[in-house]
Design a protein around this motif. Sequence first.
Motif, PDB file in Angstrom:
ATOM      1  N   ALA A 127      54.734  29.026 -24.503  1.00 41.59           N
ATOM      2  CA  ALA A 127      54.036  29.906 -22.708  1.00 41.59           C
ATOM      3  C   ALA A 127      53.033  28.460 -22.190  1.00 41.59           C
ATOM      4  CB  ALA A 127      53.365  30.656 -23.189  1.00 41.59           C
ATOM      5  N   TYR A 128      53.064  27.612 -22.420  1.00 44.47           N
ATOM      6  CA  TYR A 128      52.310  26.464 -21.290  1.00 44.47           C
ATOM      7  C   TYR A 128      53.019  25.430 -21.723  1.00 44.47           C
ATOM      8  CZ  TYR A 128      48.033  28.742 -22.881  1.00 44.47           C
ATOM      9  OH  TYR A 128      46.638  30.028 -22.836  1.00 44.47           O
ATOM     10  N   ASP A 129      54.835  25.582 -22.229  1.00 47.56           N
ATOM     11  CA  ASP A 129      55.656  24.223 -21.798  1.00 47.56           C
ATOM     12  C   ASP A 129      56.326  24.246 -20.431  1.00 47.56           C
ATOM     13  OD1 ASP A 129      55.886  22.309 -24.559  1.00 47.56           O
ATOM     14  OD2 ASP A 129      58.171  23.163 -23.724  1.00 47.56           O
ATOM     15  N   ASP A 130      55.594  24.563 -19.903  1.00 44.27           N
ATOM     16  CA  ASP A 130      56.167  24.371 -18.229  1.00 44.27           C
ATOM     17  C   ASP A 130      55.310  23.237 -17.845  1.00 44.27           C
ATOM     18  OD1 ASP A 130      57.946  26.405 -19.008  1.00 44.27           O
ATOM     19  OD2 ASP A 130      56.767  28.257 -17.700  1.00 44.27           O
ATOM     20  N   PHE A 131      54.092  23.138 -18.230  1.00 46.70           N
ATOM     21  CA  PHE A 131      52.473  22.524 -17.665  1.00 46.70           C
ATOM     22  C   PHE A 131      53.146  20.991 -18.211  1.00 46.70           C
ATOM     23  CE2 PHE A 131      51.824  27.268 -17.381  1.00 46.70           C
ATOM     24  CZ  PHE A 131      51.901  26.549 -15.615  1.00 46.70           C
ATOM     25  N   PRO A 132      51.958  19.924 -17.761  1.00 48.63           N
ATOM     26  CA  PRO A 132      51.410  18.903 -17.970  1.00 48.63           C
ATOM     27  C   PRO A 132      50.391  18.907 -19.384  1.00 48.63           C
ATOM     28  CG  PRO A 132      51.595  18.392 -15.872  1.00 48.63           C
ATOM     29  CD  PRO A 132      51.856  20.481 -16.296  1.00 48.63           C
ATOM     30  N   LEU A 133      50.218  19.391 -20.268  1.00 49.60           N
ATOM     31  CA  LEU A 133      49.084  19.608 -20.817  1.00 49.60           C
ATOM     32  C   LEU A 133      49.275  18.805 -22.267  1.00 49.60           C
ATOM     33  CD1 LEU A 133      46.150  21.773 -21.057  1.00 49.60           C
ATOM     34  CD2 LEU A 133      47.723  23.787 -22.231  1.00 49.60           C
ATOM     35  N   TRP A 134      47.619  18.356 -22.638  1.00 48.38           N
ATOM     36  CA  TRP A 134      47.907  18.071 -23.149  1.00 48.38           C
ATOM     37  C   TRP A 134      46.591  19.108 -23.888  1.00 48.38           C
ATOM     38  CZ3 TRP A 134      45.820  12.341 -24.088  1.00 48.38           C
ATOM     39  CH2 TRP A 134      45.452  12.111 -26.052  1.00 48.38           C
ATOM     40  N   SER A 135      45.918  19.460 -25.019  1.00 49.69           N
ATOM     41  CA  SER A 135      45.217  19.767 -25.530  1.00 49.69           C
ATOM     42  C   SER A 135      44.529  20.140 -27.170  1.00 49.69           C
ATOM     43  CB  SER A 135      45.514  21.868 -25.528  1.00 49.69           C
ATOM     44  OG  SER A 135      45.722  22.024 -26.144  1.00 49.69           O
ATOM     45  N   MET A 136      43.557  20.325 -27.529  1.00 46.09           N
ATOM     46  CA  MET A 136      43.158  19.827 -28.219  1.00 46.09           C
ATOM     47  C   MET A 136      42.136  21.265 -28.786  1.00 46.09           C
ATOM     48  SD  MET A 136      41.868  16.356 -28.924  1.00 46.09           S
ATOM     49  CE  MET A 136      42.873  14.796 -28.739  1.00 46.09           C
ATOM     50  N   CYS A 137      42.569  22.214 -30.255  1.00 42.51           N
ATOM     51  CA  CYS A 137      42.250  23.029 -30.623  1.00 42.51           C
ATOM     52  C   CYS A 137      41.022  22.675 -31.851  1.00 42.51           C
ATOM     53  CB  CYS A 137      43.477  24.591 -30.681  1.00 42.51           C
ATOM     54  SG  CYS A 137      44.241  24.827 -29.638  1.00 42.51           S
TER      55      CYS A 137
END
Length: 320
Positions: A127-137
């Motif tokens: 779902a978020y692969d369209d964006f240049p996102l780096w996230s940590m959960c």
Amino acid sequence: MRTGAAAGHVGYFHEAVLYDSDEHLLAVVVPFLLGGVAAGEPAIVGFGERNAELVRRALPAGAEVTFLPGGEVYARPTSAIRSYRKLLAGYVAQGVGQIRIVGELPPIVFGATWDWWARYESAINHAYDDFPLWSMCAYDTRRTPPPVLSDVARTHPRVARPDGSHPPSPTYTPPESYLTEPRPMVVDPVQRTAPLVELTDPSPARARAAVQAADRGHLRPEVVEDLMVAVSEMVTNALRHGTAPVRLRLWSARDRIVVTVHDRGEGPKDPYAGLLPAGDGSAGGLGLWISHQACDHVSLHREADGFTVRLTAGNPHVPV
């Protein structure tokens, strides 16, 4: 332009932080956020009150870090995906090269409702692969149940560590596989009693009437109305796309109404059904999308004898 461990990566760079102390958490999160600030990237925190304050105090004064109301962000998986996609799209429209986010789920979801949050953690890899996102959960290993940690390892491609390393998770499972695996239903205690209602091949109108009749005035009218819509959608899906017979069962407790809709089919083919909008509304995808927004918990189960959707309105966080 991507920076840090995500340099050169395209799409979503998804990591877990498995921490066992405040110091461990801060050793990973603070450099991550400050690295974003230094690079001119949006740096965002979606923690609960305690950990948000912990991070605030550890950051230098004036650090340009945005804090989101974590409890509101993670109300339901569908609302979280919708909110984050809107947020990410806004930043991309501004021309940013990368967005950094740290977040945590509220511990209450590690119980009876973990199944749909595990699906969320898996689905967002797509779902978020369209964006240049780096996230940590972030997950506190002292308080998170082992089965939840097992799912975390399977839904996060990487782990972020205090030493600055980002090793791959050895048990990571792509969402197309993870989301279609059969899993046993975690039985709500009210399901151990006789159903208040049992119907075979009911019309959507009859299903709505059954929910309305089961309301004892303990739930808000809009909650019951939303459940009526969701049940109607699920019965319609089962009649159109499933395999007869379609069986509806309903239980009512003081703080919730639980409904299951079962048919002998295989369920939706789309692994993201319910969590993401259906592109063309086919095979019941739109109905599942509506139900995931209307109910307080939706559980999907593929079993040897067919497919079951369980819908909960009211309090889904009951001991099991």
